[in-house]
Design an enzyme around this catalytic site. Structure first.
Site, PDB file in Angstrom:
ATOM      1  N   ASP A 255       0.840  -1.197   0.000  1.00 50.67           N
ATOM      2  CA  ASP A 255       0.000   0.000   0.000  1.00 50.67           C
ATOM      3  C   ASP A 255       0.874   1.246   0.000  1.00 50.67           C
ATOM      4  O   ASP A 255       2.045   1.215   0.365  1.00 50.67           O
ATOM      5  CB  ASP A 255      -0.910  -0.011   1.234  1.00 50.67           C
ATOM      6  CG  ASP A 255      -2.210   0.737   1.004  1.00 50.67           C
ATOM      7  OD1 ASP A 255      -2.249   1.594   0.109  1.00 50.67           O
ATOM      8  OD2 ASP A 255      -3.183   0.466   1.725  1.00 50.67           O
ATOM      9  N   GLU A 258       3.258   5.482  -3.347  1.00 54.67           N
ATOM     10  CA  GLU A 258       3.532   6.757  -4.019  1.00 54.67           C
ATOM     11  C   GLU A 258       4.844   7.404  -3.596  1.00 54.67           C
ATOM     12  O   GLU A 258       5.595   7.801  -4.494  1.00 54.67           O
ATOM     13  CB  GLU A 258       2.390   7.751  -3.803  1.00 54.67           C
ATOM     14  CG  GLU A 258       1.113   7.415  -4.505  1.00 54.67           C
ATOM     15  CD  GLU A 258       0.325   6.312  -3.804  1.00 54.67           C
ATOM     16  OE1 GLU A 258      -0.038   6.447  -2.641  1.00 54.67           O
ATOM     17  OE2 GLU A 258       0.123   5.286  -4.442  1.00 54.67           O
ATOM     18  N   ASP A 338      -8.189   4.600  -3.595  1.00 54.48           N
ATOM     19  CA  ASP A 338      -9.293   4.694  -2.630  1.00 54.48           C
ATOM     20  C   ASP A 338     -10.461   5.471  -3.221  1.00 54.48           C
ATOM     21  O   ASP A 338     -10.717   6.642  -2.890  1.00 54.48           O
ATOM     22  CB  ASP A 338      -8.790   5.355  -1.348  1.00 54.48           C
ATOM     23  CG  ASP A 338      -7.714   4.522  -0.666  1.00 54.48           C
ATOM     24  OD1 ASP A 338      -7.610   3.329  -0.980  1.00 54.48           O
ATOM     25  OD2 ASP A 338      -6.971   5.077   0.160  1.00 54.48           O
TER      26      ASP A 338
END
Length: 673
Positions: A255, A258, A338
């Site tokens: 997760d 970035e 998300d």
């Protein structure tokens, strides 16, 4: 503070002069729902709901690969037609000739690397939510799936699996997960796998953080590990291995790859240009501006190389929130971030995924049902339409449609917060929503022989499983702007339903809504309704039946679709490997059935079997050729039920397939109709 000049870098621009009838696809997965990129502009930087792959493919039969890790902009508007980069030593790009888009993708993978096979179970159903909190809950959820006869292959342990507030620590909380090895034995004993969420960000009080600090493995924010360093990647894998993988964990959910989310706060969503500035400025504080799009690529490399050094018997599965060209060679699947639960988001996700896969990156998925289900006005990104969650009949309808779409994605995965996601939360057996979910869950498993065979083609032939229509119908200009239909492999035309028919939010019934959706059947082929076998000529727009129990699904003439029985997991051999081979008449066709052990990298050494299937329209014969190759556990004998679909002789009579049953031993066999 003293500023020192490190080196010179340049803004670069690659200008284009497109043909009037040219359509463009690619650039990765973004949230705006763009499809044909002509007349659009896009900002290319990594962020939640932005997975950058700087590749364009054209219906004129070529691709452009921009070899830059810097922030980029694409424009095809009043400001010009160009792709620009912010900080590069030079402009570096590749022109990839086709003319067919499959050939373009093959060239892209020649440049960026092969996509390894995922284990067979990864093409089954993955149950996730935010979040399962203990060993007991994980085990009980899988047990309930098995008790209800609902297929399942993987369950997911999301964030906060660590102790207390030790964010990013790659060990399990001993109070809630007292015996990880025993937990894995229980899950594996039910033929289920476990995927665990891990993060690049670590709490300074954690053991993992202290070890990274001691070895100089952190970025300058002192929280995120430095994936640009070989030694930091090796240490990160060591921590993941010793804390999780040694217990039998099967897959990773990397997760926040970035890894900076500077704009996810406040009640007001910043404008696109402001979001761009906020996020790239934050990233450039800690990462060289020339490489701000490369973090996810290198993070994925560390996981892949580490696991392969540790265990060649278990294929790498890594679900990531960001991407870059070539990341697929590290066993990754990228999900779209998300997203929120509403019909507009569902509509936009379809072209988002098609543009991602058009770049040569084959594995993409999403949060079925949307991650955020409720609305929180003080947080702009938390903007679902269903404050009552699964108790809202409007959400149940949306979820079913999302689930039906997800059945035909490379990874079939439910996930989200605010409300439960298990099948039984959406009704009881016999009720429409429950039955629709159960039907499509079963269908995914029946299609596994087809899907897994195509997964091998993704590896061997650089094939694309989730296909924008120009991949197969480039010469039919009417498909260039159809972003809500696509091919799933060579046979299946998928047409998700993206409008409510029964309920609005708040369980408010809708009236006078048609239970149909418009579908364009591409020209040059006869098409069959998957559900009832009715045939249609291509090149026409039809109004297709779309009640809650199904979505419009069509099969191209000449297709051969191998299917299985209603199994409970990918390796279920309850029915002795019986195969149902659907043949759709109208033209000759072929298919290669691929089989292997289901896991390990032995397929790279040729340890697999291929069975050629050939339909000859003239002689009305399906030939099942001699099986080539072998693998441990291969069936010596199997029953094959051949079903021939062809147009009905009488327009008012429902077509019924002709059936032939064969006993196949690996030698050549024929079914003659």
């Amino acid at each position: 503070m003293r500023t020192e000049v490190d080196r010179q870098a340049y803004r670069t621009k690659l200008a284009f002069d497109w043909a009037d009838d040219e359509a463009l696809y690619g650039l990765g997965s973004h949230e705006e729902g763009m499809y044909n990129l002509r007349g659009q502009h896009q900002y290319l930087y990594q962020q939640n709901m932005k997975a950058v792959v700087p590749v364009l493919v054209s219906t004129r039969g070529y691709g452009i690969v921009a070899d830059s890790y810097a922030f980029m902009m694409f424009h095809d508007d009043a400001f010009g037609s160009y792709l620009s980069t912010e900080a590069d030593a030079e402009m570096d790009y590749y022109f990839v000739a086709g003319p067919e888009l499959d050939e373009v993708v093959r060239g892209i993978r020649y440049l960026t690397g092969k996509a390894p096979m995922l284990p067979k179970w990864a093409y089954g159903y993955v149950q996730s939510k935010e979040r399962y909190t203990s060993s007991a809950e994980l085990i009980e959820t899988v047990r309930e799936y098995r008790a209800r006869g609902l297929p399942l292959d993987c369950i997911v342990l999301d964030w906060k699996s660590w102790t207390g507030e030790l964010w990013g620590q790659k060990t399990l909380d001993p109070e809630r997960f007292p015996d990880p090895g025993k937990m894995m034995e229980a899950l594996h004993g039910m033929n289920a796998r476990l995927m665990v969420s891990i993060w690049p960000i670590m709490n300074p009080d954690s053991d993992n953080h202290r070890e990274m600090t001691e070895q100089g493995g952190l970025l300058a924010n002192r929280a995120t590990y430095d994936a640009f360093q070989d030694k930091a990647r090796a240490l990160y894998w060591k921590q993941a291995n010793e804390g999780l993988f040694v217990h039998g964990i099967d897959a990773w959910w990397c997760d926040c790859t970035e890894p900076f989310e500077a704009d996810w706060k406040g009640a007001v969503r910043p404008e696109p240009e402001e979001r761009l500035r906020i996020n790239t400025d934050e990233a450039k504080l800690y990462i060289d501006p020339q490489f701000i799009n490369a973090y996810s690529l290198l993070h994925s490399r560390g996981i892949y190389e580490g696991q392969r050094r540790t265990n060649e018997r278990k294929r790498v599965v890594n679900l990531t929130r960001s991407a870059y060209a070539g990341q697929h060679r590290y066993g990754t699947i990228t999900w779209s971030g998300d997203i929120s639960a509403n019909w507009d988001t569902l509509r936009k996700q379809i072209p988002d995924g098609l543009n991602f896969c058009a770049t040569g990156s084959p594995y993409w998925t999403l949060d079925i049902g949307g991650f955020f289900v409720r609305d929180k006005p003080d947080q702009w990104f938390w903007s679902g339409d269903y404050d009552e969650g699964v108790d809202d009949l409007g959400y149940r309808e949306l979820y079913v449609r999302w689930f039906q779409y997800g059945t035909f994605l490379p990874m079939f995965r439910s996930h989200g917060t605010d409300t439960p996601r298990e099948i039984w939360r959406f009704g009881e057996p016999g009720e429409p929503f429950y039955e629709a979910l159960a039907t499509f869950l079963s269908l995914r498993y029946r299609l596994l022989p087809y899907i897994y065979s195509l997964a091998f083609r993704v590896y061997r032939d650089d094939y694309t499983l989730m296909r924008a229509l120009p991949f197969d119908f480039r010469h039919d200009a009417r498909v260039y702007d159809i972003g809500d239909q696509y091919m799933f492999g060579p046979a299946l035309l998928v047409n998700p339903v993206t409008e409510p028919m029964y309920y609005d939010s708040g369980s408010r019934p809708l009236e006078d809504r048609s239970e149909t959706r418009s579908v364009y059947l591409p020209s040059g082929s006869l098409w069959y309704d998957f559900w009832d076998g009715t045939s249609y000529e291509g090149g026409a727009l039809i109004e297709a039946a779309a009640p809650i129990a199904r979505i419009p699904l069509y099969v191209r003439a000449g297709s051969i679709v191998p299917m299985g029985d209603e199994i409970q997991h990918a390796e279920d051999d309850t029915f002795g490997g019986r195969l149902y081979v659907r043949v759709y008449a109208g033209r000759s066709g072929s298919f290669e059935l691929y089989e292997d052990e289901g896991d390990s990298y032995d397929y790279e050494k040729g340890v697999f079997a291929i069975t050629p299937l050939q339909w000859d329209e003239g002689s009305r014969t399906l030939t099942i050729g001699e099986r080539r190759g072998a693998y441990p556990g291969m069936l010596a004998v199997r029953e094959i039920v051949v079903q021939l679909f062809e147009p009905a002789l009488e327009p008012d009579l429902p077509p019924a397939p002709a059936v032939r049953t064969l006993r196949y031993t690996g030698s050549r066999a024929e079914a003659i109709f």
